[in-house]
Write an enzyme that holds these catalytic residues in place. Structure first.
Site, short mmCIF file in Angstrom:
data_model
loop_
_atom_site.label_atom_id
_atom_site.label_comp_id
_atom_site.label_asym_id
_atom_site.label_seq_id
_atom_site.Cartn_x
_atom_site.Cartn_y
_atom_site.Cartn_z
N ASP A 258 0.82 -1.21 0.00
CA ASP A 258 0.00 0.00 0.00
C ASP A 258 0.86 1.26 0.00
O ASP A 258 1.80 1.38 0.78
CB ASP A 258 -0.92 -0.01 1.23
CG ASP A 258 -1.80 1.21 1.31
OD1 ASP A 258 -2.68 1.36 0.44
OD2 ASP A 258 -1.60 2.03 2.22
N GLU A 300 0.82 -0.80 -5.15
CA GLU A 300 -0.25 0.18 -5.31
C GLU A 300 0.41 1.52 -5.68
O GLU A 300 0.90 2.25 -4.83
CB GLU A 300 -1.07 0.35 -4.03
CG GLU A 300 -2.33 1.17 -4.25
CD GLU A 300 -2.52 2.29 -3.23
OE1 GLU A 300 -3.54 2.99 -3.32
OE2 GLU A 300 -1.65 2.48 -2.37
N ASP A 368 -11.88 2.05 -3.38
CA ASP A 368 -11.73 3.47 -3.11
C ASP A 368 -12.63 4.29 -4.03
O ASP A 368 -13.43 3.76 -4.79
CB ASP A 368 -10.26 3.86 -3.31
CG ASP A 368 -9.72 4.71 -2.17
OD1 ASP A 368 -10.53 5.37 -1.51
OD2 ASP A 368 -8.50 4.69 -1.94
#
Length: 612
Positions: A258, A300, A368
C-alpha cells in the site's frame, strides 16, 4: 531438514551480493544488515511444509500467475460474510463465481473509528477482533490453497496507527522509537517539508504534519492518526519486512504494498517516487525470493501505466510482480460519460506499447473512490477541455445531476473551489441499473444491464488479471443506508462498501431476474476468456480505427488466431468496424458475420469477433 537448509542457503547466495550492496549503500550499517539476514533465516525456518512445497512448485513454473484463467475478486470480510470463518464457509460461492484470486480488504487490528477503512494498523500480527483471529486467517488461507484460490492481503507499509506500540513509545520519548517516525519539536522543518510535499487530502486532512497534545509534531501525510514511518532507519525496514514475511507465512500468496511511492521522505522533494523507494522495493522482492518465492508483490502506485513502469524494476532486477492499472479505470468512466473514445484509445496505445512482461491488475471499481487523474494537457490541446469544468461535468453526470444521466453516484472529498471531488458508487448504480430499478423502466434497465456487461467485457479484454468488485457479479446497488451510521456517514466511500445482499445472490440462477441475467452474462464472459488463446498474456494487442468516435476497436492476436473487440461507449446505435476481409464469429452471442467492416452495435454494447 538438511536438504531444506541447503535450499535456503542457495537462495541467499543467489541474492547476497546485490542485497548486501544495496543495504549498505542505503544504511551503511553492517550490524543492521547481519540482523536482517538472520531475520530472513528465522522467517524461513518458521515457514510450514505445505508452503515450502508450494514455493518449489511455483519456482518450477515462474509464469503460474500469468494464466488467462486467473480471475480476481476483492471484498470486505465483514460486508461479505461477517468474519473470516464466514468467508471460509462461503468459498463455494466464490468458486462458483469463477474466482481463483481473492483479495481481502484490510483486516488487521485497527482502532475503531480512526482506521481509514483499515489502513491505520495498530498491530501487524493481529486480526481485527470482530473479524476473527490470526488462526482464522491461516485456516482460510489453507482452505483457499486447497481450493486453488490465491489469497491477497494489504500490507500498509507507509505508516502505522497512532495507537501502534511503536507510536505509543515514541510519544513517551522511549529511546529508539522517535526516530522510527518523523518527530520534531518545532514547526521549522515541517514547514520546509510542506513547501514541496503535495497534500493527499487537502479538504479532509490538510497538511502533512500533526501537532500532538504534548506539543510534539509528527509527519502524517494521510490522516492525523496515521504516522509516517521513517525508512531511513534500518530498524524500520528490518521490522516491517519481518511483518510482511509473517503474513506470508500465514499462507498469504499476494502482498499488496500500500502507498509504496510514499515510503521514502527527503527534505526539499515531493517525497514521492524517490530513487530510494525502488531500492527498498528491490530488497523486499529479494527477501521474498529467499524466504517465500511463491509469494507475489502487488504495488499500489496511483499513476498512469507508463509512469508506474519503473516499479516493475528490470528483468535482471525485478521489483513488484504486478501493479494496478489505475488510470485506465478512471479513463473508462470518462469515456462512458463523454461517449468519446479518443483518450482511452490513446492510453491503450501506451499500455500496448509496454513490455508484455509487465502485468497489470485491471478493474472497473476498486474499494476506493474514482479520482479524475486524466491527461488534461492532451484533452485541452485536442478538444479545448478545461480541467475544472470537465471534472464538474463528470461528477454531475455520475451523480445524476446532468440532464439525461441515469447514473447514481456520490461525491467524496468535494472541494467546489478546486473542482477536485472524487466519485463513489457501485458499478451497477453508475451504469444506471439503480435508476432503472427505481423507476421500473424496462427499456432503461435493458440499456443499463448492457452497459454494465460491456464495461466488464472491456475489463476482461485488457491484458493482465481482471478483478471484480464483490457484488458486481449480481449488480449490487449503492448502499445509501451508510448515511444513517454515525461511523460511516462522513465517508461516502461506504456507499459501495455495503453488506453483500445474499438474498439477491440467491436469484443468480434465475435468468428471469436482473441478478440472474447479470451473473450469467459475466460468467459467460469469464469462461470465454479462460478458454480463448487470444486472451493470453503473450498475445499481441493493439488498437485500430473503428470508423466511429464512439467505438473502441481492440485487436488481440495469438498465432494465427485473431480476436477483434468492439466497444460502443455511446447510448446510440452505431455502425463501426475494422478493415478486414473474411468471416468472423461473435464469441458471446454466437452470431457469424461475413464481414466486420460495418457492424451495427446497439447502445452500450460490445462484440468479441473471432476470425473463422
Amino acid at each position: 531438514m538438511k536438504h531444506a537448509a541447503t535450499e535456503f542457503a542457495a537462495r541467499l547466495e543467489r541474492h547476497q551480493d546485490e542485497l548486501k550492496w544495496l543495504y549498505m549503500e542505503l544504511y551503511h550499517d553492517e550490524e543492521a544488515y547481519n540482523y536482517f539476514v538472520q531475520m530472513l533465516k528465522r522467517c524461513w525456518e518458521e515457514r510450514k511444509t505445505p508452503l515450502r512445497d508450494q514455493d518449489l512448485n511455483r519456482e518450477a513454473d515462474p509464469d503460474w500467475y500469468r494464466r488467462r484463467d486467473l480471475l480476481g475478486m476483492m471484498l470486505y470480510v465483514d460486508a461479505f460474510a461477517g468474519n473470516l470463518s464466514g468467508v471460509k464457509a462461503n468459498l463455494n460461492y466464490i468458486r462458483e463465481c469463477g474466482v481463483n484470486y481473492l483479495h481481502l480488504m484490510p483486516l488487521l487490528d485497527t482502532p475503531k473509528g480512526r482506521s481509514d477503512g483499515g489502513y491505520a494498523v495498530r498491530d501487524f500480527r493481529k486480526v481485527r477482533e470482530d473479524l476473527g483471529t490470526m488462526d482464522d486467517l491461516e485456516a482460510l488461507a489453507n482452505a483457499c490453497r486447497q481450493a486453488g484460490i490465491c489469497l491477497c492481503l494489504d500490507f500498509v507499509m507507509n505508516h502505522t496507527s497512532e495507537e501502534h506500540e511503536w507510536a505509543k513509545k515514541a510519544r513517551d520519548n522511549e529511546p529508539g522509537y522517535r526516530n522510527r517516525y518523523f518527530f520534531y519539536d518545532t514547526w521549522d522543518i515541517p514547514r520546509e517539508f510542506e513547501k514541496t510535499v503535495p497534500q493527499v487530502f487537502p479538504t479532509t486532512a490538510p497538511g502533512s504534519f500533526t501537532q500532538l497534545d504534548n506539543g510534539q509534531i509528527v509527519m502524517t501525510n494521510f490522516y492525523p492518526y496515521q504516522w509516517d514511518l521513517n525508512y531511513a532507519n534500518p530498524v524500520v525496514f528490518n521490522d516491517m519486512t519481518e511483518n510482511l514475511l509473517y503474513l506470508a507465512n500465514r499462507g498469504i500468496d499476494v502482498i499488496r504494498l500500500d502507498a509504496i511511492p510514499y515510503i521514502w521522505k527527503e527534505l526539499g522533494t515531493p517525497c514521492r517516487n524517490l530513487p530510494q523507494v525502488h531500492t527498498l522495493a528491490r530488497m523486499m522482492r529479494m527477501a521474498c525470493e529467499i524466504v517465500c518465492p511463491s509469494v507475489l508483490l502487488l504495488g499500489e502506485v496511483v499513476m498512469e501505466p507508463a509512469k508506474v513502469a519503473p516499479y516493475f524494476g528490470t528483468p535482471e532486477k525485478p521489483e513488484c510482480h504486478m501493479l494496478y492499472n489505475v488510470t485506465t479505470m478512471a479513463t473508462t468512466w470518462h469515456t462512458l460519460a463523454t461517449g468519446d473514445i479518443s483518450l482511452l484509445k490513446r492510453q491503450m496505445d501506451t499500455v500496448c506499447g509496454l513490455p508484455k512482461d509487465f502485468l497489470f491488475l485491471n478493474y472497473l471499481r476498486c474499494h476506493d473512490d474514482i479520482g479524475w487523474g486524466l491527461d488534461y494537457p492532451w484533452l485541452q490541446a485536442r478538444f479545448g477541455i478545461n480541467e475544472v469544468a470537465h471534472k464538474k461535468y463528470l461528477n454531475d453526470y455520475f451523480t445524476g445531476k446532468w440532464p439525461g444521466s441515469d447514473s447514481r453516484g456520490e461525491l467524496y472529498n468535494d472541494d467546489p473551489r478546486l473542482g477536485d471531488a472524487r466519485l463513489c458508487g457501485t458499478t451497477a448504480s453508475l451504469c444506471g441499473v439503480e435508476a432503472a430499478d427505481c423507476e421500473r423502466d424496462a427499456a432503461k434497465l435493458e440499456r443499463a444491464i448492457a452497459c454494465d456487461l460491456t464495461l466488464h467485457a472491456w475489463m476482461l479484454s485488457q491484458s493482465g488479471i481482471p478483478v471484480v468488485y464483490s457484488g458486481d457479479e449480481i449488480g449490487q446497488l449503492n448502499h445509501w443506508d451508510y448515511k444513517n451510521d454515525p461511523e460511516q456517514r462522513d465517508d461516502s466511500r461506504y456507499i459501495h462498501r455495503g453488506p453483500f445482499p445474499w438474498d439477491q445472490a440467491k436469484l443468480r440462477a434465475d435468468p428471469e431476474t436482473r441478478q440472474g441475467r447479470q451473473f450469467r452474462g459475466l460468467r459467460r464472459l469469464e469462461e470465454i476468456r479462460a478458454q480463448e488463446p487470444c486472451f493470453d498474456g503473450t498475445a499481441s494487442v493493439w488498437t485500430e480505427d473503428s470508423g466511429s468516435a464512439h467505438v473502441l476497436a481492440l485487436v488481440r492476436r495469438s498465432g494465427d488466431r485473431e480476436l477483434v473487440c468492439l466497444f460502443n461507449f455511446s447510448g446510440d446505435f452505431v455502425h463501426a468496424g475494422v478493415d478486414r476481409d473474411g468471416a468472423y464469429s461473435d464469441l458471446f452471442y454466437g452470431v457469424r458475420r461475413q464481414q466486420i467492416r460495418d457492424v451495427e452495435l446497439y447502445p452500450y454494447s460490445f462484440a468479441w469477433l473471432l476470425r473463422d
